[in-house]
Design an enzyme around this catalytic site. Structure first.
Site, PDB file in Angstrom:
ATOM      1  N   ASP A  47       0.809  -0.998  -0.111  1.00  0.00           N
ATOM      2  CA  ASP A  47       0.037   0.053   0.062  1.00  0.00           C
ATOM      3  C   ASP A  47       0.593   1.232  -0.005  1.00  0.00           C
ATOM      4  OD1 ASP A  47      -2.715   1.506   0.532  1.00  0.00           O
ATOM      5  OD2 ASP A  47      -1.779   2.189   2.439  1.00  0.00           O
ATOM      6  N   GLU A 103       1.951  -0.103  -4.900  1.00  0.00           N
ATOM      7  CA  GLU A 103       0.869   0.867  -5.161  1.00  0.00           C
ATOM      8  C   GLU A 103       1.929   2.366  -5.452  1.00  0.00           C
ATOM      9  OE1 GLU A 103      -2.886   3.415  -3.789  1.00  0.00           O
ATOM     10  OE2 GLU A 103      -1.647   2.710  -2.375  1.00  0.00           O
TER      11      GLU A 103
END
Ligand code: NAG
Ligand code: NAG
Ligand code: NAG
Ligand code: NAG
Ligand code: NAG
Length: 549
Positions: free
Chosen positions: A235, A259
């Protein structure tokens, strides 16, 4: 009996599998044939199996989804042909709520040494891992390494964070000094300032610090080992110090996709060349949205071509068109043709498809938190058009890879651009998958387009979605009957056997399963989905494999 050519194919596959040498390359190679279903644990399935328990998406509170509930709904996921599942971050999050809710999503970490008890127990997580592996599926875990979280509820984060509450990062030295994120596009600021806001600031870990690095790497390796995790999503990777990102991906023994929420192809190229070898394909995502919700199809074709020449390995990236951060396709328009075209492109373009829970149900939530609807409210309907479409797309993707192992290494090429049509080809000559997409709505009419395709003259191809046959003429031109904005997915008719599509037989053995099998060690991976022929094939595969050891 198994035909000679089938046996030959299996031997070929095993030989190729055996050639992969470097550990990280092997891991990426193991993931490439797979497709991932992204769950948000709190919103996917409850332990009690209830399909009526209310969940107020907008309120942002825990709705009761659990790992146990996920275990009980793996048939639903596998029924679409997925062979990997991603779950929300697993560690303990902060309790308490602010005006927009609480930590139901798992992105507000508090304690790396505890699990999030809202989602279940240590045993539940072990059982989820076992349940996935016994189906030949991979287990992916979403992971936050950029930050912790603290509720200041409007007080100034610079002076109101008590760092002693965090484990193991229990003092301010483990963090960058607090600064408000003033410019999300300036990488230096994005990497050292705090994400979140003044209600829930997300204190930014000092990932240049040796102790922070070692603690994170040690934790990740431990979690991977404990729960037999096959891959991670990182993330907010864009907000992590990139040098640490490289150390983390070198030091943690698994595949990971990071990400980096940026639309520029050059940024993906930089990250893939220098820091992490898989990223969610955001440049393509933005152009999917432009193409299908806004009719700007040429941009998508341009980015496909640009990525092919400038990105080291587009096939290592993850391909998506919805996720928990972005407005769902159904929020732009109800139109079913649009939803189908988007899915066809997402699943058949280069890379590892990652489909976010609810896309198969054509859910319509726009931005956060509306895009985090509880799936149980759909009653896990397996008869929806998009559920069935995804199953077909997984089948043709698996089949193409099964027939030619380099399918998952080949790059998509644009072969046609019309006023509102795009066509792409992927795969080795003679066995390529050709997708023809439309940006027209379901209300549009029927017309023909002639396009020069990559198949040889005279080839008969089947549209695996409508099961009609088409013949490429003697000049290599295919006449495609466009109708109601429907996408078409062509494959040579004489290679359809074994695909399980359009009435053709189904081998039920995918390249991914073979890879898992040949790579499997003590995890005791078995395949429970197939019967009869599948079991027989596996026995043969096993013996051939043993012969090569
Ligand atoms: C934050 O403030 C709101 C009211 O503004 C209140 O309802 C909520 O309980 C507070 N949360 C915490 C954790 O103090
Ligand atoms: C951070 O900056 C944004 C504008 O860039 C502002 O809206 C917000 O209130 C600031 N937050 C804090 C905690 O100062
Ligand atoms: C949508 O199309 C219009 C007109 O072609 C263009 O100005 C706009 O930038 C496009 N929006 C997106 C999100 O692509
Ligand atoms: C397509 O061609 C195959 C092979 O000749 C044939 O078996 C099948 O029935 C055809 N399908 C249709 C819909 O005509
Ligand atoms: C393959 O799977 C399908 C559905 O799961 C099943 O109906 C079919 O019988 C299987 N085929 C073989 C050869 O095992």
């Amino acid at each position: 009996m198994m035909s000679r050519s089938t046996a030959g194919r299996l031997v070929g596959l095993l030989l190729i599998t055996g050639l992969i040498s470097s550990a990280s390359a092997a891991r990426t190679a193991d993931w490439k044939p797979r497709s991932i279903y992204q769950t948000m644990t709190d919103r996917f399935a409850r332990t009690d199996g209830s399909t009526t328990s209310p969940c107020n998406t907008k309120a942002g509170l825990y709705c009761g989804g659990t790992w146990r509930g996920t275990i009980d709904h793996l048939d639903y996921i596998q029924g679409m042909g997925f062979d990997a599942v991603m779950i929300s971050p697993i560690i303990e999050n902060i309790e308490g709520q602010v005006s927009y809710g609480e930590a139901y999503h798992g992105y507000w970490p508090l304690n790396f040494n505890n699990l999030n008890s809202h989602f279940g127990t240590h045993q539940d997580l072990l059982d989820l891992s076992d349940a996935l592996h016994s189906r030949g599926m991979y287990f992916m875990m979403d992971t936050v390494i950029n930050n912790m979280a603290y509720i200041t509820n409007g007080s100034d984060p610079a002076t109101h964070i008590d760092y002693s509450v965090f484990t193991p990062f229990n003092n301010a030295d483990y963090f960058h000094p607090y600064c408000n994120m003033t410019d999300w596009t300036d990488m230096a600021i994005a990497q050292k300032c705090s994400t979140g806001d003044d209600k829930v600031p997300l204190p930014d870990l000092f990932t240049e610090h040796e102790d922070v690095q070692q603690l994170l790497i040690k934790w990740a390796n431990h979690a991977i080992k404990t729960y037999s995790i096959d891959g991670l999503r990182i993330d907010a990777a864009k907000h992590v110090n990139p040098e640490f990102l490289r150390k983390f991906s070198d030091g943690v023994d698994t595949f990971m996709t990071g990400e980096v929420l940026e639309g520029a192809v050059s940024i993906m190229e930089d990250y893939q060349s220098n820091y992490i070898n898989s990223l969610p394909n955001y440049p393509i995502y933005f152009d999917i949205i432009s193409a299908f919700t806004n009719g700007s199809a040429s941009l998508l074709a341009k980015t496909v071509e640009n990525m092919r020449v400038s990105i080291p390995d587009v096939n290592a990236m993850t391909s998506f068109s919805e996720n928990h951060d972005k407005a769902r396709i159904g929020s732009y328009s109800d139109d079913m043709a649009m939803a189908k075209n988007v899915l066809v492109f997402t699943m058949l373009f280069d890379g590892i498809p990652m489909i976010y829970q609810g896309q198969e149900q054509h859910l319509k939530g726009d931005g956060v938190p509306h895009n985090r609807e509880a799936i149980w409210l759909t009653k896990y309907d397996t008869e929806t058009e998009l559920y069935k479409l995804i199953a077909k797309l997984n089948r043709i993707r698996n089949h193409a890879g099964y027939l030619g192992t380099d399918y998952f290494e080949d790059s998509t090429h644009t072969i046609f651009q019309g006023g509102s049509e795009l066509a792409f080809t992927k795969g080795i000559q003679g066995r390529q998958v050709v997708m023809v997409l439309s940006t027209q709505p379901s209300t549009s009419g029927r017309y023909d387009i002639d396009m020069t395709v990559s198949y040889n003259a005279g080839t008969v191809v089947t549209d695996v979605l409508n099961c009609n046959n088409y013949t490429v003429d003697n000049k290599g031109v295919l006449r495609v009957d466009m109708d109601k904005g429907e996408p078409r997915v062509f494959f040579p008719t004489h290679y359809m056997d074994g695909s399980g599509l359009c009435g053709y037989s189904d081998t039920n053995i995918t390249l991914a399963m073979l890879k898992t099998h040949s790579a499997s060690t003590s995890t005791g991976t078995q395949f429970t989905s197939g019967t009869g022929v599948a079991t027989f094939l596996l026995a043969v595969v096993t013996s051939i494999f043993v012969m090569f050891l």
